[in-house]
Design a protein around this motif. Structure first.
Motif, PDB file in Angstrom:
ATOM      1  N   ALA A 109      -7.130   8.246  -3.282  1.00 10.99           N
ATOM      2  CA  ALA A 109      -6.418   8.496  -1.722  1.00 10.99           C
ATOM      3  C   ALA A 109      -6.394   7.620  -0.919  1.00 10.99           C
ATOM      4  N   ASP A 110      -8.378   8.074  -0.516  1.00 11.07           N
ATOM      5  CA  ASP A 110      -9.051   7.538   0.656  1.00 11.07           C
ATOM      6  C   ASP A 110      -8.749   6.238   0.890  1.00 11.07           C
ATOM      7  N   LEU A 111      -8.306   5.761  -0.551  1.00 13.81           N
ATOM      8  CA  LEU A 111      -8.432   3.847  -0.357  1.00 13.81           C
ATOM      9  C   LEU A 111      -7.429   3.499   0.488  1.00 13.81           C
ATOM     10  N   PHE A 112      -6.393   3.913   0.505  1.00 13.74           N
ATOM     11  CA  PHE A 112      -5.133   3.639   1.364  1.00 13.74           C
ATOM     12  C   PHE A 112      -4.740   4.070   2.320  1.00 13.74           C
ATOM     13  N   GLY A 113      -5.273   5.557   2.738  1.00 10.04           N
ATOM     14  CA  GLY A 113      -4.594   6.007   3.705  1.00 10.04           C
ATOM     15  C   GLY A 113      -3.538   6.641   3.658  1.00 10.04           C
ATOM     16  N   GLY A 114      -2.393   6.472   5.067  1.00  5.74           N
ATOM     17  CA  GLY A 114      -1.115   6.543   4.790  1.00  5.74           C
ATOM     18  C   GLY A 114      -0.406   5.474   3.840  1.00  5.74           C
ATOM     19  N   PRO A 115      -0.336   4.533   3.971  1.00  2.00           N
ATOM     20  CA  PRO A 115       1.299   3.719   3.203  1.00  2.00           C
ATOM     21  C   PRO A 115       0.173   4.114   1.718  1.00  2.00           C
ATOM     22  N   THR A 116       1.693   4.123   0.934  1.00  2.81           N
ATOM     23  CA  THR A 116       1.324   4.164  -0.698  1.00  2.81           C
ATOM     24  C   THR A 116       1.805   2.639  -0.920  1.00  2.81           C
ATOM     25  N   PRO A 117       0.593   2.524  -1.856  1.00  2.00           N
ATOM     26  CA  PRO A 117       0.646   0.995  -2.635  1.00  2.00           C
ATOM     27  C   PRO A 117       1.787   1.100  -3.588  1.00  2.00           C
ATOM     28  N   GLU A 118       1.952  -0.989  -3.185  1.00  2.00           N
ATOM     29  CA  GLU A 118       2.469  -1.373  -4.466  1.00  2.00           C
ATOM     30  C   GLU A 118       1.813  -1.045  -6.182  1.00  2.00           C
ATOM     31  N   VAL A 119       1.933  -0.875  -7.006  1.00  2.00           N
ATOM     32  CA  VAL A 119       0.454  -0.769  -8.152  1.00  2.00           C
ATOM     33  C   VAL A 119       1.796  -2.240  -9.140  1.00  2.00           C
ATOM     34  N   THR A 120       1.129  -2.924  -9.790  1.00  2.00           N
ATOM     35  CA  THR A 120       1.516  -4.307 -10.738  1.00  2.00           C
ATOM     36  C   THR A 120       0.292  -3.900 -11.459  1.00  2.00           C
ATOM     37  N   ALA A 121       0.524  -4.265 -13.324  1.00  2.00           N
ATOM     38  CA  ALA A 121      -0.520  -4.585 -13.947  1.00  2.00           C
ATOM     39  C   ALA A 121      -0.153  -6.409 -13.934  1.00  2.00           C
ATOM     40  N   LEU A 122      -1.416  -6.645 -14.046  1.00  2.00           N
ATOM     41  CA  LEU A 122      -1.958  -8.231 -13.914  1.00  2.00           C
ATOM     42  C   LEU A 122      -1.616  -9.102 -14.348  1.00  2.00           C
ATOM     43  N   ASP A 123      -0.592  -8.665 -15.440  1.00  2.00           N
ATOM     44  CA  ASP A 123       1.061  -9.512 -15.946  1.00  2.00           C
ATOM     45  C   ASP A 123       2.033  -9.012 -15.089  1.00  2.00           C
ATOM     46  N   GLY A 124       1.880  -8.815 -14.164  1.00  2.00           N
ATOM     47  CA  GLY A 124       3.171  -8.171 -13.064  1.00  2.00           C
ATOM     48  C   GLY A 124       3.920  -7.375 -13.177  1.00  2.00           C
TER      49      GLY A 124
END
Length: 530
Positions: A440-455
């Motif tokens: 969680a320390d990576l992005f702080g407050g915003p929730t990231p969008e997560v995708t596999a490398l194939d989209g």
């Protein structure tokens, strides 16, 4: 048994099935020959080229490969001297061979060697051929039982043919152009590899003055005595190059720095920069790639006939998004692929236009797909030098061109954090750990969008992380700055790689703000992976 990874095999040199050695190469070549014999396009006697570099065992392994192919009924051409990998890929394409093998471990540590396999057109091996060949290798008998033949053609002209083809990219009879080239001062290092003579010859044929070199790294040496890892991207590897440039007399200070990796398929460019510690800085692949694309593809478009299809430009899912911005603005056909030139070389498959330019973040650039359908450090160096000479004659520099990219398309900055492990399995374990739950320390407050490398869409708390463990992207936005982190295991070394990007918008955050945000992101990733 070593399995096929990026384009073929890589492993330490030594005895046993899990090392690179003559028996391993013999059984591998027998398996490749068996696969070629099953391909209708190869006919009754497939044509195969073999090349090699100057690493330990390269010549004996190349000879074993050539004789094994000949023993299997192939028509075999062996390049007569240690040569850059692009020499082999050019030869396969130019002569219409069915396959080519280069014995090299590229920029891996000195104890390694490898077996790069190229198919028709000089493009790297892709699935499902790799799995099919693996099965056939496994079915081969012990190496002493495999028939070998000395009926091998030794090619004395491939080296000069390749260099001539590359030099032709920049050939000019214009006196003003040649005068500008003679005025450009180039300093380079081949990092103890096989690219030095080829680069000097290509520059000479294109009208440049003789480049200066880092003498301690000029000649092939499999010990790589001056560097820990012979990879221009590794911290410290270009120190001798930078120190020599900084120590030159004012009238001799180079205008352009070039660092080739040992098999010369990759090129790192350095430019004068008063703000840098040595007065020079080396450019990342994500800087050189978009910079050269604008030049190379812009020239191609200007020379194309009216109504010609849009040129195809390509980069990978871990590279900067800047090339996509340029392509959208210029009307080019932009393609994004999974990592590796085995994918980039085929980016235009099914497209109306031809592939005009491709690059990957790891300082791999293909500026002339019509000559070499793979990354090519010699061609990259020559194209860059030709442009730098032209700019110098007009009172401009490549640094000015980089600043123009920021102003025209918005500042996009990238960095990479590589975490080295004793084994590839350990590196993959860290990627899998982040796939299960990114810190969680990576992005702080915003929730990231997560995708596999194939989209494929995913979330950080997904129960099934199998697809993500091979590599995934995290995206989030802070203010007007878009953040992106790509995490994946290396395909060639025991590393977990983190590709970082912060991007502003045209007229939005200035370059300094983007630089600061990237520095903060980089520090965070280093802390989390320490």
């Amino acid at each position: 048994m070593i399995t096929f990874g990026t384009a073929g095999l890589r492993a330490p040199v030594g005895p046993g099935d899990d090392h690179m050695n003559v028996p391993t190469v013999t059984r591998t070549s027998a398996g490749v020959a068996a696969w070629l014999s099953r391909q209708e396009s190869c006919g009754d006697s497939p044509a195969v080229a073999v090349g090699y570099d100057s690493r330990y065992g390269s010549h004996s392994m190349a000879r074993a490969a050539a004789e094994t192919f000949a023993g299997a009924g192939c028509r075999v051409t062996l390049i007569a001297r240690p040569a850059p990998t692009p020499t082999l890929t050019w030869l396969v394409r130019d002569r219409g061979f069915d396959a080519g093998v280069q014995i090299t471990a590229s920029h891996n540590p000195k104890g390694d060697n490898g077996y790069k396999l190229y198919l028709t057109g000089g493009s790297q091996l892709v699935s499902p051929a790799d799995r099919e060949i693996e099965e056939l290798i496994g079915a081969q008998p012990a190496a002493p039982q495999i028939h070998r033949s000395t009926d091998v053609h030794l090619d004395l002209g491939a080296y000069d043919g390749y260099v001539g083809a590359v030099a032709g990219l920049a050939t000019s009879g214009d006196g003003h152009v040649l005068a500008a080239r003679r005025a450009l001062r180039v300093l380079y290092t081949p990092l103890h590899g096989v690219g030095g003579t080829a680069l000097e010859q290509a520059l000479r044929e294109a009208g440049f003055q003789e480049p200066s070199c880092v003498a301690a790294q000029r000649w092939p040496d499999p010990e790589f005595p001056t560097v820990e890892f012979p990879n221009p991207e590794e911290p410290g590897t270009c120190d001798l190059l930078l120190e020599q440039a900084a120590g030159a007399a004012p009238e001799d200070r180079p205008d352009l720095l070039i660092a080739l990796d040992p098999d010369a398929d990759r090129c790192m460019v350095g430019i004068p920069d008063p703000a840098a510690p040595h007065g020079y800085r080396m450019l990342r692949g994500d800087q050189t790639g978009p910079l050269l694309a604008r030049r190379v593809v812009g020239q191609a478009v200007a020379a194309a006939a009216d109504g010609a299809p849009a040129p195809v430009v390509a980069t990978t899912v871990v590279s900067s998004s800047l090339l996509g911005r340029i392509a959208a603005a210029e009307g080019w056909d932009y393609r994004e692929t999974l990592t590796g030139f085995k994918n980039l070389a085929r980016a235009a498959d099914g497209a109306p236009g031809e592939l005009a330019f491709a690059y990957e973040e790891a300082i791999g650039t293909c500026p002339a797909p019509q000559i070499v359908a793979d990354k090519d450090g010699i061609a990259t160096a020559l194209v860059t030098a030709a442009w730098a000479a032209e700019l110098k004659a007009r009172g401009r520099t490549l640094r000015d061109e980089l600043a123009d990219l920021d102003e025209t398309y918005g500042a996009v900055r990238t960095a990479q954090v590589a975490v080295r492990f004793p084994t590839s399995a350990a590196a993959s374990a860290l990627v899998a750990q982040w796939a299960r739950q990114a810190p969680a320390d990576l992005f702080g407050g915003p929730t990231p969008e997560v995708t596999a490398l194939d989209g494929t869409d995913a979330t950080t708390d997904t129960a099934d992380t199998a697809d993500l463990a091979g590599g995934f992207r995290l995206r989030w936005t802070v203010g007007d700055l878009a953040h992106r982190v790509v995490v994946r295991p290396s395909g060639t070394e025991p590393k977990a790689k983190f590709y970082l990007q912060v991007a502003g918008t045209v007229g939005g955050a200035d370059a300094a703000a983007v630089d600061a945000a990237l520095a903060e992101l980089t520090d965070t990733v280093r802390r989390l992976t320490a």
